[in-house]
Design an enzyme around this catalytic site. Structure first.
Site, PDB file in Angstrom:
ATOM      1  N   GLU A   5      33.595  23.205  21.978  1.00  0.00           N
ATOM      2  CA  GLU A   5      32.001  22.934  22.045  1.00  0.00           C
ATOM      3  C   GLU A   5      31.698  21.795  22.645  1.00  0.00           C
ATOM      4  OE1 GLU A   5      29.832  23.195  18.257  1.00  0.00           O
ATOM      5  OE2 GLU A   5      28.289  22.193  19.341  1.00  0.00           O
ATOM      6  N   ARG A  42      24.682  16.518  25.332  1.00  0.00           N
ATOM      7  CA  ARG A  42      24.040  15.344  24.720  1.00  0.00           C
ATOM      8  C   ARG A  42      24.268  14.179  25.752  1.00  0.00           C
ATOM      9  NH1 ARG A  42      25.725  15.284  18.575  1.00  0.00           N
ATOM     10  NH2 ARG A  42      25.758  17.561  18.187  1.00  0.00           N
ATOM     11  N   LYS A  55      26.401  29.044  11.985  1.00  0.00           N
ATOM     12  CA  LYS A  55      26.775  27.695  11.802  1.00  0.00           C
ATOM     13  C   LYS A  55      26.097  27.099  10.655  1.00  0.00           C
ATOM     14  CE  LYS A  55      25.919  23.264  13.933  1.00  0.00           C
ATOM     15  NZ  LYS A  55      25.849  22.513  15.479  1.00  0.00           N
ATOM     16  N   THR A 105      24.436  21.982  21.071  1.00  0.00           N
ATOM     17  CA  THR A 105      23.047  21.457  21.310  1.00  0.00           C
ATOM     18  C   THR A 105      22.094  22.059  21.878  1.00  0.00           C
ATOM     19  OG1 THR A 105      24.354  19.280  20.994  1.00  0.00           O
ATOM     20  CG2 THR A 105      22.287  18.915  20.919  1.00  0.00           C
TER      21      THR A 105
HETATM   22  C1  3PG Z   1      27.613  17.364  15.710  1.00  0.00           C
HETATM   23  O1  3PG Z   1      26.391  17.987  16.012  1.00  0.00           O
HETATM   24  O2  3PG Z   1      27.680  16.201  16.025  1.00  0.00           O
HETATM   25  C2  3PG Z   1      28.409  18.279  14.786  1.00  0.00           C
HETATM   26  O3  3PG Z   1      27.823  18.775  13.829  1.00  0.00           O
HETATM   27  C3  3PG Z   1      29.620  17.558  14.358  1.00  0.00           C
HETATM   28  O4  3PG Z   1      29.392  16.557  13.334  1.00  0.00           O
HETATM   29  P1  3PG Z   1      30.655  15.713  13.068  1.00  0.00           P
HETATM   30  O5  3PG Z   1      30.679  14.530  13.940  1.00  0.00           O
HETATM   31  O6  3PG Z   1      29.934  15.051  11.715  1.00  0.00           O
HETATM   32  O7  3PG Z   1      31.706  16.287  12.879  1.00  0.00           O
END
Ligand code: 3PG
Length: 210
Positions: free
Chosen positions: A43, A47, A131, A71
């Site tokens: 994934e 960002r 999710k 995202t």
């Molecule tokens: C995120 O959106 O950053 C994910 O949920 C990953 O989360 P984490 O960094 O806590 O694994």
């Protein structure tokens, strides 16, 4: 390249790495290191300014990877990432516009839910793999245990605050299909091009039992 359902993507491995790629030069070696450790579904979060280019580059250079986008916040994100070659999409929450755009783009979606109402709304749209986000902040394993009976038929990929130590408790639940997390690609290791560490963390994640 054949299309996969979101369930097929989630069943590729116990963990879907959540990646924030700042430096385009790191994109391909990072993906190669993860695939070498057995994690194929990746994934790439939208960002950073280079995220779409990172998706394009990994799609071209690492055919074993099943490259997804994370995202997703709006329909434009879906269109742009589908054009870049993303094969599945992840969003922090449940958005009708994002889901509509993903349907149009034939992009399998893993939308985020944090409540039974959101899970029901997703189920009404025909989605059965969701999710659970942010997992740890929303009660983690206890919440998913409480959802198993009333929300029977739904499977979850909990994400948010999970690590290699806490993942097994999630993966042991009947309504968990895989977990998402960023711990497999620590910022420090990526910045240092320490691909051995990334591959080791991926192998450990891959060996977790679902
Ligand atoms: C995120 O959106 O950053 C994910 O949920 C990953 O989360 P984490 O960094 O806590 O694994």
């Amino acid at each position: 390249m054949s299309a996969m359902t979101i369930e097929e993507v989630c069943r590729l491995a116990p963990v879907v790495p959540v990646l924030v790629i700042d430096d385009l030069d790191k994109a391909v070696p990072l993906a190669e290191a993860l695939v070498a450790g057995g994690l194929r579904a990746l994934e790439i979060t939208l960002r950073t300014p280079v995220a779409l280019d990172a998706i394009r580059m990994i799609v071209d250079a690492v055919p074993e990877a099943v490259v997804g986008v994370g995202t997703l916040m709006n329909a434009g994100d879906v269109v742009a990432s589908a054009r870049a070659g993303a094969r599945f999409g992840v969003s922090p929450g449940l958005s009708a516009r994002v889901l509509d755009a993903a349907n149009d783009a034939k992009m399998p979606m893993l939308p985020g839910v944090a409540t039974p109402s959101e899970a029901m709304a997703a189920a009404e749209r025909g989605l059965s793999v969701l999710k659970f986000f942010p997992a740890e902040a929303n009660g983690g394993v206890s919440t998913l245990k409480a959802w198993a009976s009333p929300l029977a038929g739904l499977k979850f990929c909990p994400t948010g605050g999970i690590n290699v130590t806490t993942a097994p408790a999630y993966l042991g639940l009947p309504n968990v299909i895989c977990v998402g997390g960023s711990w497999i690609a620590p910022k420090q290791a990526v910045e240092a091009c320490d691909w051995k560490t990334v591959t080791r963390l991926a192998s450990e994640a891959c060996a977790l039992n679902v």
